[in-house]
Design an enzyme around this catalytic site. Structure first.
Site, short mmCIF file in Angstrom:
data_model
loop_
_atom_site.label_atom_id
_atom_site.label_comp_id
_atom_site.label_asym_id
_atom_site.label_seq_id
_atom_site.Cartn_x
_atom_site.Cartn_y
_atom_site.Cartn_z
N TYR A 124 0.80 -1.21 0.06
CA TYR A 124 -0.11 0.13 0.03
C TYR A 124 0.76 1.45 -0.24
CZ TYR A 124 -3.87 3.22 1.09
OH TYR A 124 -4.44 4.44 1.35
N LYS A 173 -2.55 -13.95 2.37
CA LYS A 173 -2.23 -14.49 0.97
C LYS A 173 -0.75 -15.03 0.92
CE LYS A 173 -3.88 -14.97 -3.14
NZ LYS A 173 -5.51 -15.73 -3.24
N ASP A 206 -8.82 -13.56 -0.20
CA ASP A 206 -10.11 -13.61 -1.36
C ASP A 206 -11.34 -14.44 -0.83
OD1 ASP A 206 -8.23 -15.82 -1.36
OD2 ASP A 206 -8.42 -15.99 -3.50
N ASP A 230 -7.16 -2.26 3.88
CA ASP A 230 -7.66 -1.14 3.33
C ASP A 230 -8.94 -1.52 2.57
OD1 ASP A 230 -7.69 1.48 2.03
OD2 ASP A 230 -7.20 0.56 0.08
N ASP A 234 -13.21 -1.36 4.05
CA ASP A 234 -14.41 -0.90 3.06
C ASP A 234 -15.29 -1.80 2.97
OD1 ASP A 234 -13.43 1.72 3.19
OD2 ASP A 234 -13.54 2.02 1.15
#
Ligand code: ATP
Length: 334
Positions: A124, A173, A206, A230, A234
């Site tokens: 990020y 991940k 995922d 992030d 959301d």
């Protein structure tokens, strides 16, 4: 016990929602004192500086700040005042609760998830971003450290313990990003083993997104790296109806800043109709941080019951009330 907190009234609807929030906090009689300091456009107008030294000193002194939204003017010297505050105080943990409330656009009735996102490293931050001269190739470096991983995971478990949460889900991940996400997962497992009283599971990012949409009630606290956090935070905000009721905190070893996630809403500023709930929920997070989880729960319960009774709701919630009227309705319930 008395605490003094630095209070930044902010820009746009900031002063209106802060007055409402302090009205409710005062009604709770928690012995909080406030030192009012400035940042953003109001600070620029009064002191010629978007982030005056006096404001930084007050945050450093009290270690806790409650902050309304700020406007960062283009060309004001900072890309974002919020990002600057995070850097100055090394606020490594971004903590975003998502709670479903009645009479809102929440997709499920029983969501109560806190996402703890690492705030200082990983993909990020865009370290070493470049595009080759011919425009054909873009690269960036992704760095995850043992120190960064350890402190964020430890924060998540300590917080869970402090406020009585039962489970932490480590989101990663590591099956594909074996170095960066792999190190995060390895360190997270080591830290988790030191908290036998808190349940812990692991989930690939995922699958986490799919599970959040299908069965959000299985989540309690989520801890993850910067970019995944992030996105996931959301997604969680969307599950409970968007940013209208979304608070957030940026927390470091020496300071913590509590806020609403939404912006300064210049389109409705000065009309007295802004919804103060997101900042009030930020204040509830602050009470949890101050090890007052009973008072934090009392505040959330009062917000819940005001929403359930549809008492004095602001226009964004389908009511015809105003900011202070809504705050008074909440204050009578605390
Ligand atoms: P900024 O540049 O400060 O981020 P913005 O207008 O781009 O401002 P927001 O301030 O988040 O972004 O506002 C997005 C929309 O949501 C606006 O229409 C605004 O009026 C509305 N909104 C945001 N916060 C609130 C609130 N607390 N109460 C009611 N409406 C809100």
């Amino acid at each position: 016990m008395t605490h003094t907190i630095a209070v930044i009234r902010g820009d746009g609807i900031g002063p209106e929602i802060m007055d409402a929030t302090l009205h409710v906090l005062d009604a709770m009689q928690l012995g909080l004192n406030y030192e009012f300091v400035e940042a953003g456009m109001s600070a620029l107008e009064k002191h010629g500086n978007l982030l005056p030294q006096a404001t930084l000193d007050a945050i450093a002194r009290h270690r806790i700040a409650l902050k309304s939204p700020l406007t960062t003017p283009v060309g004001g010297g900072f890309a974002s005042i919020n990002v600057e505050l995070r850097k100055r105080f090394d606020l490594y943990a971004n903590v975003r609760p998502a709670i479903s409330f009645p009479n809102t656009k929440a997709r499920y009735a029983d969501i109560d998830i806190i996402t703890v996102r690492e705030n200082t490293e990983g993909a990020y931050i865009g370290e070493g971003q470049q595009v080759s001269a011919d425009g054909a190739t873009a690269t960036l470096q992704q760095k995850v450290t043992r120190k960064g991983s350890e402190r964020i995971v430890r924060y998540a478990f300590d917080m869970a313990r402090r406020i009585g949460r039962k489970k932490v889900t480590i989101v990663h991940k590591a099956n594909i990003l074996k170095s960066t996400s792999g190190l995060f997962l390895k360190v997270a497992r080591e830290v988790a083993a030191q908290y036998p009283d808190i349940a812990c599971n692991e989930m690939i990012v995922d699958n986490t997104c799919m599970q959040l949409v299908m069965r959000p009630e299985q989540f309690d606290v989520i801890v993850t790296t910067n970019l995944f956090g992030d996105i996931v935070s959301d997604l969680c905000a969307g599950l409970v109806g968007g940013l209208g009721l979304a608070p957030g905190a940026n927390i470091g070893a020496d300071a913590a800043i509590f806020e609403a996630v939404h912006g300064s809403a210049p389109d409705i500023a000065g009309q007295g109709i802004a919804n103060p709930c997101a900042l009030l929920l930020g204040a509830a997070q602050m009470l949890d941080h101050l090890a007052l989880p009973g008072d934090a729960a009392r505040l959330r319960k009062a917000i819940r019951s005001t929403l359930a009774d549809q008492d004095a709701l602001t226009p964004d919630l389908g009511g015809s009330g105003n900011t202070m009227g809504f705050a008074r309705a909440i204050a009578t319930r605390v």
